[in-house]
Motif scaffolding. Structure first.
Motif, short mmCIF file in Angstrom:
data_model
loop_
_atom_site.label_atom_id
_atom_site.label_comp_id
_atom_site.label_asym_id
_atom_site.label_seq_id
_atom_site.Cartn_x
_atom_site.Cartn_y
_atom_site.Cartn_z
N PRO A 268 -9.45 31.49 -7.95
CA PRO A 268 -10.34 32.14 -8.79
C PRO A 268 -10.12 31.19 -10.28
O PRO A 268 -9.18 30.97 -10.69
CB PRO A 268 -10.06 33.41 -9.07
CG PRO A 268 -9.33 33.84 -7.72
CD PRO A 268 -8.64 32.83 -7.42
N GLY A 269 -11.18 30.61 -10.70
CA GLY A 269 -11.38 30.03 -12.04
C GLY A 269 -11.57 28.41 -11.78
O GLY A 269 -12.18 27.65 -12.84
N LYS A 270 -11.16 27.92 -10.68
CA LYS A 270 -11.27 26.67 -10.47
C LYS A 270 -12.38 26.17 -10.11
O LYS A 270 -13.35 27.02 -9.30
CB LYS A 270 -10.08 25.94 -9.27
CG LYS A 270 -8.52 26.20 -10.08
CD LYS A 270 -7.65 25.36 -9.31
CE LYS A 270 -6.23 25.23 -10.15
NZ LYS A 270 -5.23 24.54 -9.11
N LEU A 271 -12.69 24.71 -9.97
CA LEU A 271 -14.07 24.12 -9.29
C LEU A 271 -14.11 24.41 -8.32
O LEU A 271 -13.18 24.08 -7.50
CB LEU A 271 -14.00 22.81 -10.07
CG LEU A 271 -14.01 22.60 -11.53
CD1 LEU A 271 -13.69 21.03 -11.73
CD2 LEU A 271 -15.45 22.76 -12.24
N ALA A 272 -15.39 24.71 -7.64
CA ALA A 272 -15.56 24.83 -6.38
C ALA A 272 -15.84 23.64 -5.59
O ALA A 272 -17.07 23.27 -5.06
CB ALA A 272 -16.63 26.07 -6.06
N ASP A 273 -14.64 22.92 -5.34
CA ASP A 273 -14.45 21.89 -4.34
C ASP A 273 -13.97 22.05 -3.06
O ASP A 273 -12.80 22.43 -3.43
CB ASP A 273 -13.96 20.60 -5.28
CG ASP A 273 -14.82 20.38 -6.55
OD1 ASP A 273 -15.86 20.87 -7.07
OD2 ASP A 273 -14.06 19.71 -7.49
N LEU A 274 -14.55 21.75 -2.08
CA LEU A 274 -13.93 22.00 -0.97
C LEU A 274 -14.28 21.41 0.34
O LEU A 274 -15.44 20.68 0.20
CB LEU A 274 -13.75 23.43 -0.46
CG LEU A 274 -15.47 24.29 -0.28
CD1 LEU A 274 -15.90 24.01 1.06
CD2 LEU A 274 -15.07 25.67 -0.30
N ALA B 271 -18.69 39.67 -11.88
CA ALA B 271 -20.45 39.29 -11.66
C ALA B 271 -20.69 38.90 -10.11
O ALA B 271 -19.66 38.69 -9.33
CB ALA B 271 -20.70 37.98 -12.59
N GLU B 272 -21.94 39.50 -9.79
CA GLU B 272 -22.47 38.98 -8.53
C GLU B 272 -22.21 37.50 -8.20
O GLU B 272 -22.72 36.51 -8.96
CB GLU B 272 -23.94 39.48 -8.31
CG GLU B 272 -24.51 39.22 -7.14
CD GLU B 272 -25.99 39.51 -7.12
OE1 GLU B 272 -26.89 38.72 -6.77
OE2 GLU B 272 -26.21 40.76 -7.29
N PRO B 273 -21.66 36.95 -7.06
CA PRO B 273 -21.45 35.74 -6.79
C PRO B 273 -22.72 34.81 -6.33
O PRO B 273 -23.74 35.69 -5.81
CB PRO B 273 -20.53 35.67 -5.57
CG PRO B 273 -20.47 37.09 -4.96
CD PRO B 273 -20.98 38.07 -6.17
N ASP B 274 -22.75 33.71 -6.59
CA ASP B 274 -24.05 32.93 -6.05
C ASP B 274 -23.90 32.56 -4.76
O ASP B 274 -25.00 32.68 -3.87
CB ASP B 274 -23.94 31.74 -6.81
CG ASP B 274 -24.20 31.58 -8.34
OD1 ASP B 274 -24.77 32.73 -8.83
OD2 ASP B 274 -23.46 30.88 -9.16
N VAL B 275 -22.65 32.25 -4.23
CA VAL B 275 -22.40 32.05 -2.54
C VAL B 275 -21.36 32.76 -2.21
O VAL B 275 -20.20 32.88 -2.90
CB VAL B 275 -22.35 30.49 -2.53
CG1 VAL B 275 -21.97 30.19 -1.15
CG2 VAL B 275 -23.40 29.82 -3.11
N VAL B 276 -21.19 33.12 -0.90
CA VAL B 276 -20.03 33.63 -0.23
C VAL B 276 -20.06 32.72 1.18
O VAL B 276 -20.89 32.80 1.71
CB VAL B 276 -19.98 35.29 0.21
CG1 VAL B 276 -19.02 35.44 0.86
CG2 VAL B 276 -19.79 35.95 -1.16
N ILE C 178 -18.07 32.03 -4.86
CA ILE C 178 -18.64 31.07 -5.73
C ILE C 178 -19.63 31.47 -6.81
O ILE C 178 -20.73 32.06 -6.45
CB ILE C 178 -19.04 29.70 -5.06
CG1 ILE C 178 -17.89 29.41 -4.36
CG2 ILE C 178 -19.29 28.62 -6.13
CD1 ILE C 178 -18.42 28.35 -3.08
N SER C 179 -19.12 31.51 -7.91
CA SER C 179 -20.26 31.76 -9.14
C SER C 179 -20.22 30.67 -10.27
O SER C 179 -19.03 30.05 -10.59
CB SER C 179 -19.78 32.98 -9.79
OG SER C 179 -19.62 34.07 -9.08
N ASP C 180 -21.44 30.16 -10.36
CA ASP C 180 -21.45 29.12 -11.55
C ASP C 180 -20.59 27.78 -11.34
O ASP C 180 -19.80 27.32 -12.21
CB ASP C 180 -21.17 29.71 -12.83
CG ASP C 180 -22.01 30.81 -13.42
OD1 ASP C 180 -23.32 30.51 -13.21
OD2 ASP C 180 -21.48 31.68 -14.05
#
Length: 547
Positions: free
Chosen positions: A508-514, A23-28, A49-51
């Protein structure tokens, strides 16, 4: 071996692309120096990052090729990126309430502290309590006394809490209102300290402090609790902390977290240990470890086996240096700790017990070993909160029973001023990250806020150098590498809360926390780490802090 800039660029360009979906990501995010804590790909320059989750990790070219027309792109400008930090044991909810309501006493002068309390008393109705917090007796020239508080605030009961939370300093009126008289005995697991003449000096510890606090009217509202969480949430986001174990929550604290989340004010993920005093209510409501969602989740049942390291009430095997015939406080009996643990264990809770000294750790390991014999679980992850003073024998038992030590991360540096009470030999067995890791354990990092600051750069410095502010090294043999310290501050914290498949690494697959840092700790000497600032913090694909 010297590497040219061309060599580095070629290496980064060759990074594999690890991708979750098409799927097209929301953010790169691209053009970064990304330390993923993901063994299959420890380094990257870009993430998609997606969803709210990472969907791809790799090189700039590979990840940018996934972007579509609606994808937002952010150039990281070659900044260092880590997974969001995890404070594996802290008290941000109560710290937030104290910040809203009490007098900050984190000062190095007794006179400044008394002036601040006097000013608050002038604004407080007669007879009402004046409360301070963040006091640290290791950082003032002498200890705050009952006489100090009597002279500064004679017309109000006063309680100044030590930042460690296990001791407080009170005036005479506070003792009177709490019903403490000359003949009052110390409660089991507590202490009303006395001077050389047998008079109360104003210091009260552990169960004695609890008894005194119970006499103070509780006028906090539900909104106060929410505001406390929201306030400290901003602090945590500014430090790059995206997850925290709230280490001793009551029902009103759990409600505060839910209220802050619903109001859009919660900026870190809370794993909430629940105070054992309310265990029957939790069981009746059907709660247990894991109940909740990625933002607010029920953790373990919290109990106390002893007292504090910074306040010298931990239950040690040998006396404190300079305090003859005193080995600290036994806060929980063997029977009470076992009975509560058994009830919580059978109800599906993780067990999380405060145990600092060798005698407290030994006692809790005995309880955990008994439960694992009687009611075995495949993956118990018993928690030993703090687990400070250990021996090789205790570490072997920790590993054998499947327990997790939760050591203080920044104490050697931040509380170096009181480590002389433990001495060089004993500090070689304290905050034992090296010994834990060598034994195959996965210790996370924790601040115990308010006991020490929620400051990941302090954690890294303290764990790798073991230096106090004067430069003295306490326990050189317990130093760990920066790579190990970073794992402790990220993926190990997730493991301690059964969430290592959801967070703690950039994969990939984990919550986008950074977290994006303004300077790179991998590129500068350790002496500069304490000055490194957070530039941005992301939680679930959304920036929750931007400098």
């Amino acid at each position: 071996m010297q590497h040219t800039r061309r060599d580095i660029v070629k290496t980064l360009a060759a990074l594999p692309l690890i991708r979750l979906n098409r799927a097209e990501p929301d953010v790169v995010l691209y053009n970064g120096l990304i330390s993923t804590m993901y063994p299959a790909q420890p380094d990257a320059t870009a993430v998609a990052i997606s969803d709210g989750r990472f969907s791809a990790v790799g090189s700039d070219n590979a990840v940018l090729s996934l972007a579509g027309k609606r994808t937002r792109r952010l150039d990281l400008a070659h900044r260092r990126v880590f997974p969001g930090f995890n404070d594996a044991h802290a008290h941000p909810w109560e710290g937030g309430i104290a910040a809203l309501k009490n007098v900050a006493c984190d000062k190095t002068s007794i006179e400044e502290i008394l002036a601040a309390l006097r000013a608050r008393a002038a604004e407080t109705a007669p007879g009402h309590w004046v409360r301070g917090y963040l006091y640290d007796d290791g950082k003032t020239p002498r200890v705050l006394t009952r006489a100090d508080l009597d002279s500064a605030v004679p017309g109000h009961p006063v309680l100044v809490a030590h930042r460690g939370g296990h001791t407080g300093y009170v005036n005479s009126l506070a003792l009177v209102q709490a019903g403490v008289a000359a003949g009052t005995p110390d409660p089991p697991g507590g202490r009303f300290e006395r001077d050389a003449h047998g008079e109360f000096n104003g210091r009260v510890a552990d169960k004695a402090l609890e008894a005194l606090i119970a006499k103070i009217p509780d006028d906090l509202t539900r909104d106060d609790h929410r505001r406390g969480v929201a306030l400290i949430s901003k602090l945590y986001a500014s430090r790059g902390i995206t997850s925290a174990c709230e280490a001793d929550t009551r029902p009103e604290g759990l409600q505060a977290y839910q209220d802050a989340r619903d109001a859009g004010e919660l900026r870190y993920r809370a794993y909430c240990h629940m105070d054992v005093s309310y265990l029957d209510r939790y069981i009746e409501a059907g709660l247990h470890t894991g109940f909740g969602d990625s933002m607010v989740r029920i953790g373990g049942i919290k109990q106390f086996a002893d007292g504090s390291i910074s306040e010298r009430t931990a239950w040690l095997a040998e006396p404190y240096i300079g305090i003859p015939n005193y080995t600290g406080l036994e806060v929980g009996t063997r029977d009470s700790l076992y009975q509560n643990s058994r009830k919580a264990w059978l109800a599906g809770f993780q067990l999380a017990t405060h145990a600092n000294g060798e005698r407290a750790i030994d006692r809790m390991l005995g309880v955990y070993e008994q439960l694992q014999r009687e009611f075995p679980r495949r993956d118990p992850r018993f928690r030993l909160e703090h687990c400070t003073v250990v021996t090789p024998e205790l570490i072997a038992r920790i590993r054998a029973v499947g327990a997790i030590p939760i050591p203080f991360a920044g104490y050697v540096n931040f509380h170096g001023d009181v480590l002389h009470f433990y001495g060089d030999e004993r500090t070689n067995r304290m905050f034992a990250f090296r010994s834990f890791i060598d034994a195959g354990l996965r210790p996370p990092s924790s601040s115990d806020y308010t006991a020490s600051p929620p400051a990941p750069m302090l954690w890294l410095y303290s764990e790798t150098t073991r230096r106090d502010p004067t430069g003295h090294v306490w326990g050189e043999g317990q130093r760990i590498t920066l790579s190990e310290a970073l794992r402790s501050a990220t993926i190990n914290g997730a493991y301690a809360s059964f969430e290592e498949h959801e967070k703690g690494s950039i994969e990939p697959g984990k919550l986008a926390d950074l977290v994006v840092l303004a300077q790179d700790p991998l590129a500068v000497p350790a002496e500069q780490w304490l000055d490194i600032k957070v530039e941005r913090t992301m939680l679930g694909g959304t920036w929750v802090y931007e400098a």
